[in-house]
Motif scaffolding. Structure first.
Motif, PDB file in Angstrom:
ATOM      1  N   ASN A  16       0.840  -1.208   0.000  1.00  0.00           N
ATOM      2  CA  ASN A  16       0.000   0.000   0.000  1.00  0.00           C
ATOM      3  C   ASN A  16       0.868   1.249   0.000  1.00  0.00           C
ATOM      4  OD1 ASN A  16      -1.353   2.309   1.423  1.00  0.00           O
ATOM      5  ND2 ASN A  16      -3.112   0.961   1.120  1.00  0.00           N
ATOM      6  N   LYS A  17       1.876   1.269   0.837  1.00  0.00           N
ATOM      7  CA  LYS A  17       2.755   2.431   0.952  1.00  0.00           C
ATOM      8  C   LYS A  17       3.556   2.668  -0.327  1.00  0.00           C
ATOM      9  CE  LYS A  17       6.639   4.140   3.670  1.00  0.00           C
ATOM     10  NZ  LYS A  17       7.621   3.823   4.690  1.00  0.00           N
ATOM     11  N   ASP A  18       4.136   1.603  -0.882  1.00  0.00           N
ATOM     12  CA  ASP A  18       5.016   1.737  -2.040  1.00  0.00           C
ATOM     13  C   ASP A  18       4.278   1.964  -3.359  1.00  0.00           C
ATOM     14  OD1 ASP A  18       7.078   1.332  -0.272  1.00  0.00           O
ATOM     15  OD2 ASP A  18       7.553  -0.696  -0.967  1.00  0.00           O
ATOM     16  N   PHE A  19       3.057   1.416  -3.477  1.00  0.00           N
ATOM     17  CA  PHE A  19       2.361   1.446  -4.764  1.00  0.00           C
ATOM     18  C   PHE A  19       0.952   2.019  -4.696  1.00  0.00           C
ATOM     19  CE2 PHE A  19       5.303  -2.148  -4.752  1.00  0.00           C
ATOM     20  CZ  PHE A  19       6.142  -1.741  -5.764  1.00  0.00           C
ATOM     21  N   ASP A  20       0.556   2.528  -3.542  1.00  0.00           N
ATOM     22  CA  ASP A  20      -0.789   3.069  -3.357  1.00  0.00           C
ATOM     23  C   ASP A  20      -1.863   2.039  -3.714  1.00  0.00           C
ATOM     24  OD1 ASP A  20      -2.444   5.073  -2.445  1.00  0.00           O
ATOM     25  OD2 ASP A  20      -2.660   6.009  -4.421  1.00  0.00           O
ATOM     26  N   LEU A  21      -1.595   0.796  -3.350  1.00  0.00           N
ATOM     27  CA  LEU A  21      -2.574  -0.272  -3.546  1.00  0.00           C
ATOM     28  C   LEU A  21      -3.605  -0.217  -2.437  1.00  0.00           C
ATOM     29  CD1 LEU A  21      -0.578  -3.501  -4.470  1.00  0.00           C
ATOM     30  CD2 LEU A  21      -2.229  -2.295  -5.874  1.00  0.00           C
ATOM     31  N   ASN A  22      -4.841  -0.363  -2.799  1.00  0.00           N
ATOM     32  CA  ASN A  22      -5.924  -0.404  -1.822  1.00  0.00           C
ATOM     33  C   ASN A  22      -6.383  -1.849  -1.679  1.00  0.00           C
ATOM     34  OD1 ASN A  22      -6.209   2.505  -1.433  1.00  0.00           O
ATOM     35  ND2 ASN A  22      -6.787   2.483  -3.582  1.00  0.00           N
ATOM     36  N   PHE A  23      -6.326  -2.358  -0.457  1.00  0.00           N
ATOM     37  CA  PHE A  23      -6.726  -3.728  -0.194  1.00  0.00           C
ATOM     38  C   PHE A  23      -8.082  -3.751   0.480  1.00  0.00           C
ATOM     39  CE2 PHE A  23      -2.185  -4.098  -0.613  1.00  0.00           C
ATOM     40  CZ  PHE A  23      -2.028  -5.299  -1.284  1.00  0.00           C
ATOM     41  N   GLY A  24      -9.015  -4.507  -0.102  1.00  0.00           N
ATOM     42  CA  GLY A  24     -10.308  -4.717   0.530  1.00  0.00           C
ATOM     43  C   GLY A  24     -10.187  -5.798   1.587  1.00  0.00           C
ATOM     44  N   LEU A  25     -11.306  -6.258   2.053  1.00  0.00           N
ATOM     45  CA  LEU A  25     -11.311  -7.362   3.007  1.00  0.00           C
ATOM     46  C   LEU A  25     -10.807  -8.616   2.311  1.00  0.00           C
ATOM     47  CD1 LEU A  25     -14.740  -6.793   4.759  1.00  0.00           C
ATOM     48  CD2 LEU A  25     -12.473  -6.230   5.626  1.00  0.00           C
ATOM     49  N   SER A  26     -10.166  -9.460   3.079  1.00  0.00           N
ATOM     50  CA  SER A  26      -9.661 -10.701   2.486  1.00  0.00           C
ATOM     51  C   SER A  26     -10.629 -11.840   2.760  1.00  0.00           C
ATOM     52  CB  SER A  26      -8.289 -11.052   3.053  1.00  0.00           C
ATOM     53  OG  SER A  26      -8.398 -11.426   4.409  1.00  0.00           O
ATOM     54  N   GLU A  27     -10.498 -12.872   1.944  1.00  0.00           N
ATOM     55  CA  GLU A  27     -11.220 -14.108   2.205  1.00  0.00           C
ATOM     56  C   GLU A  27     -10.225 -15.249   2.139  1.00  0.00           C
ATOM     57  OE1 GLU A  27     -14.177 -15.161  -0.750  1.00  0.00           O
ATOM     58  OE2 GLU A  27     -13.104 -14.015  -2.241  1.00  0.00           O
ATOM     59  N   ASP A  64      -8.721  -8.413  -2.980  1.00  0.00           N
ATOM     60  CA  ASP A  64      -9.003  -7.711  -4.231  1.00  0.00           C
ATOM     61  C   ASP A  64      -8.310  -6.356  -4.104  1.00  0.00           C
ATOM     62  OD1 ASP A  64      -9.952  -6.741  -6.607  1.00  0.00           O
ATOM     63  OD2 ASP A  64     -12.053  -6.728  -6.019  1.00  0.00           O
ATOM     64  N   ALA A  65      -7.114  -6.261  -4.673  1.00  0.00           N
ATOM     65  CA  ALA A  65      -6.318  -5.033  -4.570  1.00  0.00           C
ATOM     66  C   ALA A  65      -6.591  -4.144  -5.778  1.00  0.00           C
ATOM     67  CB  ALA A  65      -4.836  -5.379  -4.503  1.00  0.00           C
ATOM     68  N   SER A  66      -6.695  -2.853  -5.529  1.00  0.00           N
ATOM     69  CA  SER A  66      -6.976  -1.933  -6.633  1.00  0.00           C
ATOM     70  C   SER A  66      -6.017  -0.745  -6.596  1.00  0.00           C
ATOM     71  CB  SER A  66      -8.424  -1.441  -6.575  1.00  0.00           C
ATOM     72  OG  SER A  66      -8.658  -0.706  -5.406  1.00  0.00           O
ATOM     73  N   LEU A  67      -5.857  -0.143  -7.786  1.00  0.00           N
ATOM     74  CA  LEU A  67      -5.035   1.054  -7.913  1.00  0.00           C
ATOM     75  C   LEU A  67      -5.518   1.850  -9.115  1.00  0.00           C
ATOM     76  CD1 LEU A  67      -3.124   0.402 -10.555  1.00  0.00           C
ATOM     77  CD2 LEU A  67      -1.678  -0.695  -8.892  1.00  0.00           C
ATOM     78  N   TYR A  68      -5.140   3.123  -9.145  1.00  0.00           N
ATOM     79  CA  TYR A  68      -5.474   3.980 -10.285  1.00  0.00           C
ATOM     80  C   TYR A  68      -4.310   3.922 -11.267  1.00  0.00           C
ATOM     81  CZ  TYR A  68      -6.712   7.945 -13.152  1.00  0.00           C
ATOM     82  OH  TYR A  68      -7.020   8.741 -14.228  1.00  0.00           O
ATOM     83  N   ASP A  69      -4.611   3.573 -12.511  1.00  0.00           N
ATOM     84  CA  ASP A  69      -3.596   3.478 -13.559  1.00  0.00           C
ATOM     85  C   ASP A  69      -3.635   4.746 -14.398  1.00  0.00           C
ATOM     86  OD1 ASP A  69      -1.805   2.746 -15.529  1.00  0.00           O
ATOM     87  OD2 ASP A  69      -3.123   1.249 -16.446  1.00  0.00           O
ATOM     88  N   VAL A  70      -2.584   5.551 -14.313  1.00  0.00           N
ATOM     89  CA  VAL A  70      -2.552   6.819 -15.059  1.00  0.00           C
ATOM     90  C   VAL A  70      -2.469   6.586 -16.563  1.00  0.00           C
ATOM     91  CG1 VAL A  70      -1.606   8.173 -13.159  1.00  0.00           C
ATOM     92  CG2 VAL A  70      -0.047   7.055 -14.748  1.00  0.00           C
ATOM     93  N   THR A 111      -0.069  -4.030 -17.257  1.00  0.00           N
ATOM     94  CA  THR A 111      -0.605  -3.093 -16.265  1.00  0.00           C
ATOM     95  C   THR A 111       0.457  -2.801 -15.202  1.00  0.00           C
ATOM     96  OG1 THR A 111      -1.419  -4.765 -14.718  1.00  0.00           O
ATOM     97  CG2 THR A 111      -2.900  -4.153 -16.549  1.00  0.00           C
ATOM     98  N   PRO A 112       0.206  -1.827 -14.347  1.00  0.00           N
ATOM     99  CA  PRO A 112       1.137  -1.579 -13.236  1.00  0.00           C
ATOM    100  C   PRO A 112       1.297  -2.776 -12.299  1.00  0.00           C
ATOM    101  CG  PRO A 112      -0.324   0.300 -13.520  1.00  0.00           C
ATOM    102  CD  PRO A 112      -0.847  -0.797 -14.416  1.00  0.00           C
ATOM    103  N   PHE A 113       0.331  -3.691 -12.283  1.00  0.00           N
ATOM    104  CA  PHE A 113       0.460  -4.874 -11.434  1.00  0.00           C
ATOM    105  C   PHE A 113       1.647  -5.736 -11.864  1.00  0.00           C
ATOM    106  CE2 PHE A 113      -4.034  -3.878 -10.564  1.00  0.00           C
ATOM    107  CZ  PHE A 113      -3.994  -3.872  -9.185  1.00  0.00           C
ATOM    108  N   GLY A 114       1.915  -5.801 -13.160  1.00  0.00           N
ATOM    109  CA  GLY A 114       3.093  -6.518 -13.647  1.00  0.00           C
ATOM    110  C   GLY A 114       4.370  -5.884 -13.135  1.00  0.00           C
ATOM    111  N   ASP A 115       4.403  -4.535 -13.111  1.00  0.00           N
ATOM    112  CA  ASP A 115       5.562  -3.818 -12.566  1.00  0.00           C
ATOM    113  C   ASP A 115       5.725  -4.112 -11.075  1.00  0.00           C
ATOM    114  OD1 ASP A 115       5.818  -2.668 -15.095  1.00  0.00           O
ATOM    115  OD2 ASP A 115       4.695  -0.870 -14.519  1.00  0.00           O
TER     116      ASP A 115
END
Length: 125
Positions: A16-27, A64-70, A111-115
């Motif tokens: 989250n800190k390094d890539f601004d990933l937002n993590f929802g609840l886990s299952e 389910d991790a999400s991020l904004y892709d510029v 996508t940035p996820f590959g990076d």
């Protein structure tokens, strides 16, 4: 969905800190890899207790991790599979989905996820 094995330590709070990933609840979900993949990537794998042709099961926290892709101007999401303590990335889905259109999907490496996966692998080595 097909999974990209990672097996590298990188906690969710650091992602989250390094890539601004937002993590929802886990299952809690089980995923499986062939024993030869687990032996190659998982440092805790005990090859003596598994047949080489066997599937090895891992109990994981799926986020389910999400991020904004510029580049695309979209919010994208991918499933991250973490160990029980969420300190280690076990795998990530190879298909990334758009939040704007349920039908729009991208390959992980486009996508940035590959990076992120490449960075996690390099940093952990």
């Amino acid at each position: 969905m097909p999974l990209q094995p990672v097996f590298k330590p990188y906690p969710t709070d650091q992602l989250n800190k390094d890539f601004d990933l937002n993590f929802g609840l886990s299952e809690w979900v089980a995923i499986r890899f062939p024993a030869d993949v687990a032996e190659k990537l998982d440092s805790s794998f005990d090859k003596d207790s598994h047949d080489p042709d066997q599937l090895v099961e891992y109990e994981t926290n799926r986020y389910d991790a999400s991020l904004y892709d510029v580049r695309t101007g979209e919010t994208l999401s991918a499933f991250f599979y973490m160990d029980e303590s969420s300190e280690k990335v076990i795998a990530i889905d190879t298909i990334v989905q758009s939040h704007h259109d349920d039908e729009t999907r991208y390959s992980l490496n486009d996508t940035p996820f590959g990076d992120i996966v490449r960075h996690v692998r390099e940093k952990a080595e």
